[in-house]
Design an enzyme around this catalytic site. Structure first.
Site, short mmCIF file in Angstrom:
data_model
loop_
_atom_site.label_atom_id
_atom_site.label_comp_id
_atom_site.label_asym_id
_atom_site.label_seq_id
_atom_site.Cartn_x
_atom_site.Cartn_y
_atom_site.Cartn_z
N LYS A 9 41.15 33.68 38.66
CA LYS A 9 42.42 33.82 37.95
C LYS A 9 42.18 33.76 36.43
CE LYS A 9 45.14 31.66 41.69
NZ LYS A 9 45.85 30.41 42.06
N TYR A 49 52.03 37.91 45.57
CA TYR A 49 52.65 36.61 45.81
C TYR A 49 54.05 36.72 46.42
CZ TYR A 49 48.86 34.02 43.54
OH TYR A 49 47.64 33.44 43.23
N ASN A 112 44.57 26.43 38.90
CA ASN A 112 43.54 26.07 39.89
C ASN A 112 42.46 27.14 40.07
OD1 ASN A 112 45.14 27.84 41.26
ND2 ASN A 112 45.55 26.53 43.01
N HIS A 115 41.77 32.35 43.61
CA HIS A 115 42.55 32.69 44.79
C HIS A 115 41.58 33.09 45.88
CE1 HIS A 115 45.48 34.48 47.49
NE2 HIS A 115 44.58 35.43 47.67
N GLU A 127 45.46 41.80 51.85
CA GLU A 127 45.17 41.62 50.43
C GLU A 127 44.08 42.59 49.96
OE1 GLU A 127 46.58 36.98 49.92
OE2 GLU A 127 44.44 37.41 49.80
#
Ligand code: IDP
Ligand code: MG
Length: 150
Positions: A9, A49, A112, A115, A127
């Protein structure tokens, strides 16, 4: 053999942790299938998302994921989906086990670093199709595969 979608990310990219993430997945024995460094559009972020739409953190999540370039990848190996989730650690960094990426490098759930596709049936495939064209997925093998894949 399984394939899974992985993304470093924007915080991971900004903090110079792309190599660390790739290195850990390589050392685990997983095989890289595809990679692209890119900005995420609002449309792609919303599609990726979609399951979180309406949640309290959704707007912040879309803002986060579109705030800088990401490294999008596909990795493969036996049980790759569970293996990569394990290497990333629990969603909240303070709940992630020591030795996982989120434990070792992160503090907040909204920053965080990575992904990885979840273990729900079909999630990873969905995905991969969302992020990559079929011709971007590289079929190859390594000399060392027989020492990693039984
Ligand atoms: P995952 O990334 O471990 O699969 P999900 O529950 O699918 O976790 O949530 C997707 C992402 O949304 C998380 O990685 C995190 O960046 C963000 N997120 C999830 N829950 C929260 C929250 O309560 N506050 C802020 N961000 C959250
Ligand atoms: Mg998830």
């Amino acid at each position: 053999m399984e394939r899974t979608f992985v993304m470093v990310k924007p915080d991971g990219v900004q903090r110079g942790l792309v190599g660390e993430v790739i290195s850990r997945l390589e050392r685990r024995g997983l095989r890289l299938v595809a990679a692209k460094f890119m900005w995420v559009s609002e449309e792609l972020a919303a599609a990726h998302y979609a399951a979180h739409e309406g949640k309290s953190f959704y707007d912040g999540l879309i803002q986060y994921i579109t705030s800088g370039p990401v490294m999008a990848m596909v990795w493969e190996g036996p049980n790759a989906i569970a293996a990569v989730r394990q290497t990333m650690g629990a969603t909240h960094p303070t709940k992630a086990d020591p030795g996982t990426i989120r434990h070792d490098f992160a503090l907040e759930i909204g920053r965080n670093l990575t992904h990885a596709s979840d273990t729900e049936p079909g999630s990873a495939e969905k995905e991969i199709q969302l992020w990559f064209k079929p011709e971007e997925l590289v079929d190859w093998s390594r000399e060392i595969d027989r020492w990693l894949f039984e």
